[in-house]
Structures are given as C-alpha cells and as structure tokens.
Scaffold this active site. Structure first.
Site, short mmCIF file in Angstrom:
data_model
loop_
_atom_site.label_atom_id
_atom_site.label_comp_id
_atom_site.label_asym_id
_atom_site.label_seq_id
_atom_site.Cartn_x
_atom_site.Cartn_y
_atom_site.Cartn_z
N LYS A 15 29.93 32.46 7.39
CA LYS A 15 31.07 31.62 8.16
C LYS A 15 31.05 30.42 7.69
CE LYS A 15 30.79 35.28 11.74
NZ LYS A 15 30.29 35.57 13.28
N TYR A 56 38.64 40.22 12.52
CA TYR A 56 38.51 40.52 13.48
C TYR A 56 39.86 41.88 14.53
CZ TYR A 56 34.72 37.34 12.36
OH TYR A 56 33.62 37.14 12.28
N ASN A 102 27.85 31.77 14.69
CA ASN A 102 26.41 32.17 14.40
C ASN A 102 26.35 32.63 12.85
OD1 ASN A 102 28.01 33.82 14.70
ND2 ASN A 102 27.55 35.78 15.51
N HIS A 110 28.40 37.05 8.82
CA HIS A 110 29.04 38.30 9.79
C HIS A 110 28.28 39.02 9.01
CE1 HIS A 110 31.68 41.53 10.86
NE2 HIS A 110 31.46 41.89 9.24
N GLU A 166 36.16 46.87 5.53
CA GLU A 166 35.99 45.47 5.46
C GLU A 166 36.15 45.27 3.70
OE1 GLU A 166 34.07 44.74 9.75
OE2 GLU A 166 32.57 44.54 8.13
P1 DAT Z 1 28.51 40.67 15.14
O1 DAT Z 1 29.45 38.66 14.42
O2 DAT Z 1 27.49 40.27 15.82
O3 DAT Z 1 29.33 42.13 15.24
P2 DAT Z 1 30.80 41.16 17.69
O4 DAT Z 1 31.84 41.81 16.42
O5 DAT Z 1 30.48 41.42 18.96
O6 DAT Z 1 29.20 40.14 17.00
O7 DAT Z 1 31.58 39.71 17.76
C1 DAT Z 1 32.18 39.28 16.35
C2 DAT Z 1 31.83 37.26 15.76
O8 DAT Z 1 32.65 36.84 17.55
C3 DAT Z 1 30.80 36.75 16.97
O9 DAT Z 1 29.83 37.04 15.92
C4 DAT Z 1 30.62 35.58 17.26
C5 DAT Z 1 32.58 35.98 18.25
N1 DAT Z 1 31.93 36.29 19.31
C6 DAT Z 1 31.55 37.67 19.68
N2 DAT Z 1 31.08 37.25 21.11
C7 DAT Z 1 31.62 36.42 21.79
C8 DAT Z 1 32.04 35.14 23.16
N3 DAT Z 1 31.68 35.93 24.22
N4 DAT Z 1 32.41 34.23 23.13
C9 DAT Z 1 32.45 33.46 22.39
N5 DAT Z 1 32.74 34.17 20.74
C10 DAT Z 1 31.67 35.40 20.43
MG MG Z 2 31.12 42.82 14.66
#
Ligand code: DAT
Ligand code: MG
Length: 149
Positions: free
Chosen positions: A9, A49, A112, A115, A126
């Site tokens: 990212k 997303y 974080n 991805h 994807e």
């Molecule tokens: P991952 O990236 O571990 O698959 P995810 O699919 O649940 O996680 O979420 C996608 C992204 O969205 C994640 O990398 C960071 C962001 N995100 C997730 N939960 C969040 C939250 N509670 N607040 C802010 N950003 C969040």
């Molecule tokens: Mg995810």
C-alpha cells in the site's frame, strides 16, 4: 499452481518497505509472476475494496489507496494464499505477531502496509482486476527442486 494477489500500500512504498516485503516472499520460497507500480484510480480502489463499501472506513480506505503509488504483485506457490496471510499478519498491526510484516512494521489498522488475498477465489478475482494475462509471466525457478520434494 496457486497464486495470490499482494499489494504494498502507499504507506509501505513511502516508508521504503518495498524491498523488505519482496525479500520476505522471495526467501520464503514463493515465485513472483507479476509486478508493477500503480497509481490507483478511484474506480479500481472502489472495485478492489467493494466488499467493504458499507463500512464506515470505506471512504478513507479508498482515499488512502489512491494517495500514492502502490506495488501490485502476484506470487505463486503451493498454499501461497493462506501462507501470505500468515506472513502479513493480523489486520490491526497492534494485534499482529512479531515476525509478520504488519507486526514488525505497523501501529495502526488504517496504515497496515500490505494487502493479501483472503481466499483462493478472492485471489483469482483480484488478479483479474489488477493484471491482464499478458502482464503475468509463467516461469520455472531454477531452485524449485530445492523447495519442493
Ligand atoms: P485485511 O486487509 O487484513 O484483509 P479487511 O479485509 O478486513 O482486512 O479490511 C481491508 C482493509 O480495510 C484493512 O487492511 C485496513 C482497512 N480497515 C479494516 N478495518 C478497519 C477499521 N476498523 N478501521 C479502519 N480501517 C480498517
Ligand atoms: Mg481483506
């Protein structure tokens, strides 16, 4: 062979973690079959997303992904989808184990670093979204006999 979509990212690119992330996937034993630096359009970020579009963080997440270049990659290997998620660590870097990418390099869920596809089917969707067939390279690593019995 199994493939996963991995994206560094904008925070990972800005924090000079591109080489570190690639090194971890390479030394683990996975094979790089697609790689490009991308300035992400809103349309692509929203599609990528899409599953989160009703979540309160969706707008900020899309803004963030479009805020600077990302490194889009496809990595290949037996079990790469689940293994990549382990290399990456928990979504919130504060909960991610030391030794994982998020555990070693991050402190907040909205920054974080990386991805990784969460399932084989998601990976296929994807990879199609981010790469054309001609951008993916099938090749045989010369160390394959030393990675697989
Ligand atoms: P991952 O990236 O571990 O698959 P995810 O699919 O649940 O996680 O979420 C996608 C992204 O969205 C994640 O990398 C960071 C962001 N995100 C997730 N939960 C969040 C939250 N509670 N607040 C802010 N950003 C969040
Ligand atoms: Mg995810």
């Amino acid at each position: 062979m199994e493939r996963s979509f991995i994206m560094i990212k904008p925070d990972g690119v800005q924090r000079n973690l591109v080489g570190e992330v690639i090194r971890r996937f390479e030394t683990k034993g996975f094979t790089l079959v697609g790689l490009k630096l991308v300035s992400v359009s809103r349309d692509l970020a929203e599609k990528h997303y899409g599953v989160h579009k009703e979540r309160p963080f969706f707008g900020g997440l899309v803004d963030f992904i479009c805020s600077g270049p990302v490194v889009a990659m496809v990595w290949q290997g037996d079990g790469v989808v689940a293994s990549a998620r382990k290399l990456i660590g928990a979504t919130n870097p504060l909960n991610a184990e030391p030794g994982t990418i998020r555990g070693d390099f991050g402190v907040s869920v909205g920054r974080n670093i990386i991805h990784g596809s969460d399932a084989i089917e998601t990976a296929q969707t994807e990879i199609k979204l981010w790469f054309s067939d001609s951008e993916l390279v099938s090749w045989e690593p010369c160390n394959k006999a030393w990675l697989y019995e």
